[in-house]
Design an enzyme around this catalytic site. Structure first.
Site, short mmCIF file in Angstrom:
data_model
loop_
_atom_site.label_atom_id
_atom_site.label_comp_id
_atom_site.label_asym_id
_atom_site.label_seq_id
_atom_site.Cartn_x
_atom_site.Cartn_y
_atom_site.Cartn_z
N CYS A 254 0.84 -1.11 0.03
CA CYS A 254 -0.09 0.04 0.06
C CYS A 254 1.10 1.19 0.20
O CYS A 254 1.49 1.66 -1.18
CB CYS A 254 -0.96 -0.02 1.23
SG CYS A 254 -0.09 -0.24 2.86
N CYS B 179 3.11 1.85 3.26
CA CYS B 179 3.78 2.33 4.37
C CYS B 179 5.07 2.96 4.32
O CYS B 179 5.63 3.23 3.21
CB CYS B 179 4.16 0.82 4.89
SG CYS B 179 2.81 -0.26 5.10
#
Lengths: 112, 199
Positions: free
Chosen positions: B107, B109
């Protein structure tokens, strides 16, 4: 996998500091996730997976995912994880959304 | 931050966030002050200037640098910076032979506590995909032409581990103080999509 060109990226020329939140709702959605996680309502791993799923789902529906819809995915994932954990229900969310809209119109009137 | 046009109808996303927020506040799961504090913190206090201070200290203090590379979380705690998500931080040092690049393929991070919020390009699929498929080509798009004998290492962040790049101290910066150095360290250099050069 298709390989979209990097030059379609918004804001590829990079300034110091970087873009923060474009709109207030993005900051609100961001803060909600941090706070709920801090309260132990989900782990960061769970959140990362939920967000990953929301991004994949959006891409499957044709979102080019070039960064500008990021907080839309963030919000979708937040709705999923809060309903999934039973913190809220989709029915409650829908009726509250309607109430918020009514209230906003009552206070601010129609623009047209 | 305020909404610019109160007369406009709220957008769907605005309504959804407000609905969720008000329900969670009612249930006592969050409170408005705490949410505002987080927003204020990320908008005004947390940003790449924190990471830059960490890098500048590492360049000027060999003991700190050793700790930073060994146990970044401990080194950051020493500087009184701690991660809001309590995730583990790992710092990777760039050398003449190794260039490190940080990505999150799942995603987005990102080492928020030291860099603030991620830029749009970091969150985009093209960046994430190309970092894995063709990191050298990706770096070229950012204007980095690395010599062929420089190895590119790509670090995939996840919910448990956040990576930060310790850039190379540029030639000519020998006489600069820690504070002066902290001003030349860029966010991109700490993600690995930039190099630091003296103007």
């Amino acid at each position: 996998m298709q390989s979209p060109a990097l030059d379609v990226l918004p804001e590829l020329p990079i300034g110091e500091g970087g873009p923060i939140f474009k709109e207030p709702w993005q900051a609100q959605a961001f803060a909600l996730v941090l706070k709920l996680h801090e309260q132990g309502l989900f782990t960061w791993q769970e959140w990362a997976e939920q967000l990953g799923k929301a991004i994949s789902a959006a891409r499957a529906q044709g979102d080019p995912d070039i960064g500008d819809t990021y907080y839309n995915h963030w919000l979708a994932a937040l709705e999923e994880i809060t309903t999934g954990k039973g913190l809220v229900t989709t029915d409650l969310l829908a009726s509250r959304k309607h109430q918020v809209q009514q209230e906003h119109q009552r206070l601010h009137g129609h623009d047209h | 931050m305020t909404e610019s046009n109160h007369r406009a109808p709220l957008s769907d996303v605005q309504l959804r966030v407000k609905a969720l927020e008000s329900l969670l506040i009612e249930k006592g799961l969050v409170n408005q002050q705490a949410l505002d504090a987080i927003i204020d913190n990320y908008e005004n206090k947390v940003g790449p200037h924190i990471g830059a201070k960490v890098v500048a200290r590492a360049w000027t203090d060999p003991d700190f640098k050793a700790t930073l590379l060994e146990d970044a979380s401990a080194a950051l705690a020493e500087m009184e910076y701690t991660g809001i998500e309590g995730s583990h931080m790992v710092v990777k040092e760039n050398t003449d032979k190794i260039h490190n690049l940080v990505v999150c393929t799942l995603c987005s991070c990102y080492p928020w506590p030291v860099l603030g919020l991620p830029p749009n390009w970091y969150k985009s699929t093209p960046f994430r995909a190309k970092a894995v498929r063709d990191p050298r080509g990706l770096l070229r798009e950012f204007g980095l032409e690395l010599s062929t004998d420089t190895e590119v290492r790509v670090w995939d962040s996840n919910a448990e581990i956040r990576y930060l790049v310790l850039p190379k101290r540029p030639a000519g910066a020998e006489g600069m103080s820690e504070e002066e150095l902290s001003k030349i360290v860029t966010r991109d250099a700490m993600v690995g999509t930039g190099l630091i050069a003296l103007q």
